[in-house]
Design a protein around this motif. Structure first.
Motif, PDB file in Angstrom:
ATOM      1  N   ALA A  29       0.807  -1.197  -0.133  1.00 15.37           N
ATOM      2  CA  ALA A  29       0.162   0.006   0.045  1.00 15.37           C
ATOM      3  C   ALA A  29       0.684   1.209  -0.051  1.00 15.37           C
ATOM      4  CB  ALA A  29      -1.039   0.065   1.278  1.00 15.37           C
ATOM      5  N   LEU A  30       0.660   2.088  -1.033  1.00 12.56           N
ATOM      6  CA  LEU A  30       1.518   3.429  -0.987  1.00 12.56           C
ATOM      7  C   LEU A  30       0.354   4.515  -1.050  1.00 12.56           C
ATOM      8  CD1 LEU A  30       4.033   2.576  -3.952  1.00 12.56           C
ATOM      9  CD2 LEU A  30       4.457   2.503  -1.225  1.00 12.56           C
ATOM     10  N   PRO A  31       0.681   5.371  -0.209  1.00 14.79           N
ATOM     11  CA  PRO A  31      -0.353   6.632  -0.355  1.00 14.79           C
ATOM     12  C   PRO A  31      -0.339   7.532  -1.521  1.00 14.79           C
ATOM     13  CG  PRO A  31       1.174   6.655   1.650  1.00 14.79           C
ATOM     14  CD  PRO A  31       1.631   5.752   0.756  1.00 14.79           C
ATOM     15  N   SER A  32      -1.580   8.051  -1.885  1.00 16.17           N
ATOM     16  CA  SER A  32      -1.390   8.556  -3.173  1.00 16.17           C
ATOM     17  C   SER A  32      -0.563   9.790  -3.269  1.00 16.17           C
ATOM     18  CB  SER A  32      -2.738   9.237  -3.569  1.00 16.17           C
ATOM     19  OG  SER A  32      -3.364  10.180  -2.565  1.00 16.17           O
ATOM     20  N   LYS A  33      -0.289  10.377  -2.225  1.00 20.66           N
ATOM     21  CA  LYS A  33       0.558  11.607  -2.262  1.00 20.66           C
ATOM     22  C   LYS A  33       2.204  11.069  -2.673  1.00 20.66           C
ATOM     23  CE  LYS A  33       2.786  15.269   0.561  1.00 20.66           C
ATOM     24  NZ  LYS A  33       4.101  14.892  -0.013  1.00 20.66           N
ATOM     25  N   VAL A  34       2.557   9.680  -2.061  1.00 22.33           N
ATOM     26  CA  VAL A  34       3.796   9.132  -2.524  1.00 22.33           C
ATOM     27  C   VAL A  34       3.900   8.871  -4.069  1.00 22.33           C
ATOM     28  CG1 VAL A  34       5.512   7.087  -2.077  1.00 22.33           C
ATOM     29  CG2 VAL A  34       4.093   7.789  -0.325  1.00 22.33           C
ATOM     30  N   LEU A  35       2.889   8.266  -4.669  1.00 25.48           N
ATOM     31  CA  LEU A  35       2.698   8.221  -5.944  1.00 25.48           C
ATOM     32  C   LEU A  35       2.772   9.425  -6.803  1.00 25.48           C
ATOM     33  CD1 LEU A  35       0.255   5.437  -6.506  1.00 25.48           C
ATOM     34  CD2 LEU A  35       2.534   5.188  -6.100  1.00 25.48           C
ATOM     35  N   ASP A  36       2.175  10.596  -6.294  1.00 27.02           N
ATOM     36  CA  ASP A  36       2.377  11.833  -7.083  1.00 27.02           C
ATOM     37  C   ASP A  36       3.517  12.293  -6.781  1.00 27.02           C
ATOM     38  OD1 ASP A  36      -0.583  11.486  -7.502  1.00 27.02           O
ATOM     39  OD2 ASP A  36      -1.007  12.953  -5.827  1.00 27.02           O
ATOM     40  N   ASP A  37       4.371  12.297  -5.792  1.00 26.75           N
ATOM     41  CA  ASP A  37       5.601  12.938  -5.537  1.00 26.75           C
ATOM     42  C   ASP A  37       6.779  12.073  -6.450  1.00 26.75           C
ATOM     43  OD1 ASP A  37       4.547  14.754  -3.565  1.00 26.75           O
ATOM     44  OD2 ASP A  37       5.361  13.501  -1.977  1.00 26.75           O
ATOM     45  N   GLY A  38       6.309  10.812  -6.324  1.00 27.95           N
ATOM     46  CA  GLY A  38       7.290   9.872  -7.200  1.00 27.95           C
ATOM     47  C   GLY A  38       7.083  10.224  -8.851  1.00 27.95           C
ATOM     48  N   LEU A  39       5.947  10.702  -9.155  1.00 28.39           N
ATOM     49  CA  LEU A  39       5.863  11.076 -10.618  1.00 28.39           C
ATOM     50  C   LEU A  39       6.564  12.413 -10.884  1.00 28.39           C
ATOM     51  CD1 LEU A  39       4.301  10.334 -13.147  1.00 28.39           C
ATOM     52  CD2 LEU A  39       2.377  12.062 -12.306  1.00 28.39           C
ATOM     53  N   SER A  40       6.783  13.236  -9.859  1.00 31.41           N
ATOM     54  CA  SER A  40       7.718  14.478 -10.276  1.00 31.41           C
ATOM     55  C   SER A  40       9.149  13.869 -10.391  1.00 31.41           C
ATOM     56  CB  SER A  40       7.324  15.333  -8.834  1.00 31.41           C
ATOM     57  OG  SER A  40       8.018  14.737  -7.700  1.00 31.41           O
ATOM     58  N   LEU A  41       9.493  12.827  -9.871  1.00 30.22           N
ATOM     59  CA  LEU A  41      10.859  12.508 -10.328  1.00 30.22           C
ATOM     60  C   LEU A  41      11.396  12.103 -11.274  1.00 30.22           C
ATOM     61  CD1 LEU A  41      11.744  10.388  -6.744  1.00 30.22           C
ATOM     62  CD2 LEU A  41      12.040  12.859  -7.209  1.00 30.22           C
ATOM     63  N   LEU A  42      10.457  11.606 -12.147  1.00 35.94           N
ATOM     64  CA  LEU A  42      10.480  11.106 -13.643  1.00 35.94           C
ATOM     65  C   LEU A  42      10.809  12.108 -14.531  1.00 35.94           C
ATOM     66  CD1 LEU A  42       9.111   8.655 -12.285  1.00 35.94           C
ATOM     67  CD2 LEU A  42       7.826   8.127 -14.103  1.00 35.94           C
ATOM     68  N   SER A  43      11.777  11.856 -15.542  1.00 33.47           N
ATOM     69  CA  SER A  43      11.962  12.550 -16.664  1.00 33.47           C
ATOM     70  C   SER A  43      10.758  12.614 -17.519  1.00 33.47           C
ATOM     71  CB  SER A  43      13.369  12.052 -17.403  1.00 33.47           C
ATOM     72  OG  SER A  43      12.933  11.016 -17.946  1.00 33.47           O
ATOM     73  N   ASP A  44      10.731  13.585 -18.351  1.00 33.77           N
ATOM     74  CA  ASP A  44       9.730  13.723 -19.397  1.00 33.77           C
ATOM     75  C   ASP A  44       9.478  12.425 -20.368  1.00 33.77           C
ATOM     76  OD1 ASP A  44       8.955  16.281 -18.510  1.00 33.77           O
ATOM     77  OD2 ASP A  44      10.292  17.204 -20.208  1.00 33.77           O
ATOM     78  N   GLY A  45      10.836  11.881 -20.811  1.00 32.72           N
ATOM     79  CA  GLY A  45      10.759  10.709 -21.553  1.00 32.72           C
ATOM     80  C   GLY A  45      10.196   9.471 -20.731  1.00 32.72           C
ATOM     81  N   GLU A  46      10.696   9.279 -19.343  1.00 29.33           N
ATOM     82  CA  GLU A  46       9.787   8.274 -18.360  1.00 29.33           C
ATOM     83  C   GLU A  46       8.424   8.509 -18.433  1.00 29.33           C
ATOM     84  OE1 GLU A  46      13.416   7.072 -15.557  1.00 29.33           O
ATOM     85  OE2 GLU A  46      12.519   8.954 -15.440  1.00 29.33           O
ATOM     86  N   LYS A  47       7.964   9.683 -18.302  1.00 35.33           N
ATOM     87  CA  LYS A  47       6.524   9.933 -18.152  1.00 35.33           C
ATOM     88  C   LYS A  47       5.709   9.497 -19.516  1.00 35.33           C
ATOM     89  CE  LYS A  47       6.747  13.799 -14.855  1.00 35.33           C
ATOM     90  NZ  LYS A  47       6.845  15.161 -14.761  1.00 35.33           N
ATOM     91  N   ASN A  48       6.592  10.070 -20.904  1.00 35.11           N
ATOM     92  CA  ASN A  48       5.964   9.597 -21.844  1.00 35.11           C
ATOM     93  C   ASN A  48       5.855   8.151 -22.121  1.00 35.11           C
ATOM     94  OD1 ASN A  48       5.566  12.161 -22.767  1.00 35.11           O
ATOM     95  ND2 ASN A  48       7.673  12.319 -23.779  1.00 35.11           N
ATOM     96  N   ARG A  49       6.880   7.284 -21.682  1.00 34.66           N
ATOM     97  CA  ARG A  49       6.851   5.810 -21.611  1.00 34.66           C
ATOM     98  C   ARG A  49       5.795   5.303 -20.759  1.00 34.66           C
ATOM     99  NH1 ARG A  49      12.710   3.772 -20.012  1.00 34.66           N
ATOM    100  NH2 ARG A  49      11.419   1.545 -20.263  1.00 34.66           N
ATOM    101  N   MET A  50       5.717   5.898 -19.505  1.00 32.92           N
ATOM    102  CA  MET A  50       4.621   5.398 -18.762  1.00 32.92           C
ATOM    103  C   MET A  50       2.981   5.545 -19.428  1.00 32.92           C
ATOM    104  SD  MET A  50       3.769   6.359 -14.607  1.00 32.92           S
ATOM    105  CE  MET A  50       2.804   7.891 -15.015  1.00 32.92           C
ATOM    106  N   LYS A  51       2.887   6.768 -20.287  1.00 28.66           N
ATOM    107  CA  LYS A  51       1.518   6.704 -20.833  1.00 28.66           C
ATOM    108  C   LYS A  51       1.405   5.848 -21.818  1.00 28.66           C
ATOM    109  CE  LYS A  51       1.677  11.919 -19.845  1.00 28.66           C
ATOM    110  NZ  LYS A  51       1.629  13.068 -20.239  1.00 28.66           N
ATOM    111  N   GLN A  52       2.386   5.544 -22.490  1.00 25.70           N
ATOM    112  CA  GLN A  52       2.290   4.426 -23.531  1.00 25.70           C
ATOM    113  C   GLN A  52       1.556   2.960 -23.036  1.00 25.70           C
ATOM    114  OE1 GLN A  52       5.928   3.866 -25.200  1.00 25.70           O
ATOM    115  NE2 GLN A  52       6.085   6.068 -26.106  1.00 25.70           N
ATOM    116  N   PHE A  53       1.637   2.784 -21.690  1.00 24.21           N
ATOM    117  CA  PHE A  53       0.935   1.614 -21.191  1.00 24.21           C
ATOM    118  C   PHE A  53      -0.720   1.877 -21.042  1.00 24.21           C
ATOM    119  CE2 PHE A  53       5.504   1.143 -19.635  1.00 24.21           C
ATOM    120  CZ  PHE A  53       5.738   0.083 -20.188  1.00 24.21           C
ATOM    121  N   ARG A  54      -1.363   1.140 -21.548  1.00 23.95           N
ATOM    122  CA  ARG A  54      -2.983   1.325 -21.426  1.00 23.95           C
ATOM    123  C   ARG A  54      -3.436   0.931 -20.250  1.00 23.95           C
ATOM    124  NH1 ARG A  54      -5.006  -0.903 -27.622  1.00 23.95           N
ATOM    125  NH2 ARG A  54      -3.538   0.748 -28.841  1.00 23.95           N
ATOM    126  N   LYS A  55      -2.725  -0.036 -19.636  1.00 18.02           N
ATOM    127  CA  LYS A  55      -3.412  -0.506 -18.317  1.00 18.02           C
ATOM    128  C   LYS A  55      -2.747   0.295 -16.944  1.00 18.02           C
ATOM    129  CE  LYS A  55      -4.393  -5.361 -19.889  1.00 18.02           C
ATOM    130  NZ  LYS A  55      -4.190  -6.517 -19.368  1.00 18.02           N
TER     131      LYS A  55
END
Length: 255
Positions: A29-55
């Protein structure tokens, strides 16, 4: 067994003879804030790769894997911030740190909810994890993918449970070696084989030495939680004794 390990950063330094294996379960279990803060650590390229996954589950897995990798490497490097780490890839797609004067090497694999990360100092490494599927047609896969010497270790349908474990041991060992070499499918699955797989460190035989950039590899295999086959490959001289440190990330890697 992988030990429970709640990290406090910075992580202890890694020595030349050490391999750090980190296991992360995305079901923790991870709090939503942890996931939101984690997203801020990713590069733009990593965020784009993540968006390519449909599930959503696959996006969640990718996010946790990249956050964990960044935080672990950042702590070992004593870097100002995990967000600032930059990565590059070789011509076959194997990732590495772009600025790496410390010569930290890493590799990552995932299966189901489990993520496995290997980190070494100055040694190429590969890691693989596979969920053990007892319904899989292992014989057709092994006939196509394995070297004949490996296929010959499977004793047939009358020995299915043992054959399944042997299949996944060989499968993960082969994937760990291919990922360690960093050449992807340029190394055919039947171009090398493992023998002495019952030993603590199975032995590799390469049909064409030109396939392998490193002449010596050490291997380790382990079944985790009776459900996952895991394998580790480390480029090391044959007389090297490595200390494999297994760590469970129970996590909030941002604290």
């Amino acid at each position: 067994m992988f030990c429970d390990f709640t990290p406090s950063y910075p992580v202890a330094d890694i020595a030349d003879e050490e391999v750090h294996l980190w296991l992360i379960d995305t079901n923790d279990a991870l709090p939503s804030k942890v996931l939101d803060d984690g997203l801020s650590l990713l590069s733009d390229g990593e965020k784009n790769r993540m968006k390519q996954f449909r599930k959503a589950a696959r996006q969640h897995q990718f996010l946790i894997a990249r956050v964990a990798l960044r935080c672990i490497l950042n702590a070992l490097l004593n870097h100002p911030g995990a967000r600032d780490l930059r990565f590059t890839t070789n011509p076959y797609g194997k990732p590495a740190l772009a600025n790496n004067s410390e010569n930290i090497q890493f590799n990552l694999s995932h299966s189901g909810s489990i993520i496995l990360i290997a980190v070494t100092l100055g040694r190429e490494c590969g890691v693989d994890i596979e969920h053990i599927d007892n319904t899989r047609n292992i014989y057709d896969l092994a006939r196509f993918y394995f070297h004949p010497a490996e296929y010959g270790t499977l004793r047939g349908p009358h020995n299915v449970p043992a054959d399944i474990l042997q299949f996944y041991k060989l499968w993960t060992l082969k994937e760990a070696f291919i990922k360690g070499e960093g050449k992807g499918m340029a190394i055919p699955g039947n171009g090398f084989y493992f023998c002495n797989t019952e030993a603590a460190s199975p032995r590799l035989r390469v049909a064409d030495p030109a396939l392998a950039a490193h002449p010596h590899w050490l291997f380790h295999h382990q079944v985790y939680n009776d459900t996952f086959s895991t394998a580790l490959a480390i480029a090391s001289p044959p007389d090297t004794v490595l200390n494999i440190s297994r760590r469970r990330l129970l996590f909030n890697p941002l604290t």
